[in-house]
Design a protein around this motif. Structure first.
Motif, PDB file in Angstrom:
ATOM      1  N   UNK A 171      35.071  -1.124  25.225  1.00 25.79           N
ATOM      2  CA  UNK A 171      36.077  -1.144  24.163  1.00 25.79           C
ATOM      3  C   UNK A 171      37.489  -1.201  24.747  1.00 25.79           C
ATOM      4  N   UNK A 172      37.712  -0.524  25.871  1.00 28.67           N
ATOM      5  CA  UNK A 172      39.004  -0.567  26.558  1.00 28.67           C
ATOM      6  C   UNK A 172      39.344  -2.001  26.977  1.00 28.67           C
ATOM      7  N   UNK A 328      39.159  -0.011  20.923  1.00 28.71           N
ATOM      8  CA  UNK A 328      39.121   1.427  21.192  1.00 28.71           C
ATOM      9  C   UNK A 328      39.212   2.260  19.922  1.00 28.71           C
ATOM     10  N   UNK A 329      40.113   1.900  19.025  1.00 29.92           N
ATOM     11  CA  UNK A 329      40.273   2.700  17.815  1.00 29.92           C
ATOM     12  C   UNK A 329      38.993   2.707  16.991  1.00 29.92           C
ATOM     13  N   UNK A 330      38.338   1.562  16.882  1.00 32.47           N
ATOM     14  CA  UNK A 330      37.079   1.509  16.147  1.00 32.47           C
ATOM     15  C   UNK A 330      35.987   2.307  16.825  1.00 32.47           C
ATOM     16  N   UNK A 345      34.105  15.097  24.409  1.00 34.13           N
ATOM     17  CA  UNK A 345      33.985  13.636  24.464  1.00 34.13           C
ATOM     18  C   UNK A 345      35.116  12.979  23.685  1.00 34.13           C
ATOM     19  N   UNK A 346      35.417  13.532  22.522  1.00 33.50           N
ATOM     20  CA  UNK A 346      36.492  12.967  21.704  1.00 33.50           C
ATOM     21  C   UNK A 346      37.848  13.098  22.386  1.00 33.50           C
ATOM     22  N   UNK A 353      42.493   6.346  25.458  1.00 32.27           N
ATOM     23  CA  UNK A 353      43.130   5.415  24.532  1.00 32.27           C
ATOM     24  C   UNK A 353      44.652   5.446  24.639  1.00 32.27           C
ATOM     25  N   UNK A 354      45.249   6.630  24.856  1.00 31.65           N
ATOM     26  CA  UNK A 354      46.708   6.717  24.877  1.00 31.65           C
ATOM     27  C   UNK A 354      47.291   6.580  26.269  1.00 31.65           C
TER      28      UNK A 354
END
Length: 378
Positions: A171-172, A328-330, A345-346, A353-354
């Motif tokens: 995803x990244x 990534x957001x999805x 994990x979250x 992501x940031x």
């Protein structure tokens, strides 16, 4: 006496305090997210991130006795360990009503010839006068003192273990594939348009500038469905080309407005002298205007990259939700649905992501204010 040398007006101190408060409001959650991403799930549940450097005594999740049963000295024995690591048991029990009924090393009488002993290091021994096969074994409620512990296991799981259908690493890469072209293409198009609106004379230029300003207030949600229908008719509805063009269209009004205001403020003498020397408009644009406009270009690049990197709505509409295209957001939204209890994990996924937007912002932020204020003061 209100303007004595060496004293700052009250308004200046108010501004400084307000800015400092805003910085703290942004830095503290980010720091907490970073610290939590290196902690285990039990630590996150039992204590706050600000306590990560101190030994914590907390009640751990109950663990049911399990292991291979062996016959020893006329009794049946099951041995095991409650938890790995350096945690120390301070109290334990076999009932949720009395989770701290026994001290480490004490033996609990469970009846029917069954006894349970838990040591301070988490090692337990269950003994029974008869076999325990087919018997529901007791649970152990533990209060333990856990020393500070940090691990990279969260990031290894996030980056390399498939979760919710794919790994965060894939995803990244998908997000980078969307964000980088969706940042570069609008800058290239808007730079040419901004130069024409700033320095080239042609009929209708004022109307075009007014149209660009008007497009700034149009919500992109109004254009999603019509634009998707146009993309489907052209055969680019679900794919990277479609989302690149969508982000380009949504970002062009701000880019043209920002760059045009900056280019108008450039010294007129430089442009006129270049024309007198025989330079073409393209040469003036590439050799003079573009190098001088780098602060404005960097300012828009920051905004556009942050927008495309953190986007979810446009990605869902123009790219889709398949594993090989999910951003990534999805992916993080899916993790919240399927692994909502795994806070470690979250937190690791969110920091991954940031991380890139933070690097982009801090590496280019010195151009941000200079580019945004350009053209506002003559």
């Amino acid at each position: 006496m209100t303007h004595v040398a060496g004293r700052k007006p009250a308004l200046t101190w108010t501004v400084h305090l307000s800015v400092g408060l805003l910085v703290l409001l942004w830095v503290i959650p980010t720091l907490g997210l970073l610290v939590s991403s290196f902690r285990s799930g039990d630590q996150i549940v039992s204590s706050g991130w600000w306590q990560a450097l101190f030994t914590q005594e907390s009640q751990l999740s109950p663990i049911r006795v399990a292991g291979e049963e062996v016959a020893r000295d006329g009794v049946f024995v099951i041995e095991g360990r409650l938890f790995p690591g350096a945690a120390r048991v301070s109290a334990w029990g076999t009932s949720s009503r009395e989770p701290a009924a026994y001290a480490p090393g004490a033996t609990a009488d469970l009846g029917e010839g069954m006894g349970l002993r838990v040591e301070g290091d988490g090692f337990y021994v269950l003994t029974s006068a008869r076999t325990t096969e087919g018997t529901r074994l007791p649970r152990i409620f533990t209060t333990a003192a856990t020393p500070p512990e940090f691990t990279l296991a969260n990031y290894r799981m996030v980056l390399f273990s498939p979760m919710a259908g794919q790994s965060i690493l894939q995803a990244f890469l998908n997000t980078a594939t969307v964000a980088i072209p969706a940042t570069v293409i609008p800058i290239l198009v808007a730079a040419f348009a901004a130069y024409a609106l700033a320095w080239m004379e042609f009929p209708g230029r004022a109307l075009l500038v007014a149209a660009v300003v008007g497009l700034l207030v149009v919500p992109l949600q109004l254009a999603l469905i019509p634009l998707l229908q146009v993309h489907n008719a052209l055969g680019i509805g679900k794919g990277y080309l479609g989302i690149w063009l969508a982000h380009t269209g949504f970002g062009l009004p701000l880019a043209i407005y920002l760059l045009r205001n900056y280019m108008v403020g450039l010294p007129r003498d430089i442009i006129e002298n270049a024309r007198v020397d025989g330079a073409t408009e393209f040469q003036i644009f590439t050799r003079i205007v573009l190098p001088l406009s780098f602060p404005a270009l960097a300012s828009f690049a920051i905004f556009q990259f942050l927008w495309t990197w953190n986007d979810l709505l446009v990605a869902l509409v123009f790219l889709g939700t398949s594993n090989d295209q999910q951003v990534l957001t999805g992916n993080i939204v899916n993790l919240m649905g399927s692994r909502g209890g795994d806070w470690e994990i979250l937190s690791a996924s969110a920091f991954v992501s940031i991380a890139v937007p933070l690097v982009v912002f801090f590496s280019m932020q010195r151009f941000l204010v200079r580019g945004l204020l350009a053209g506002s003061v003559k």
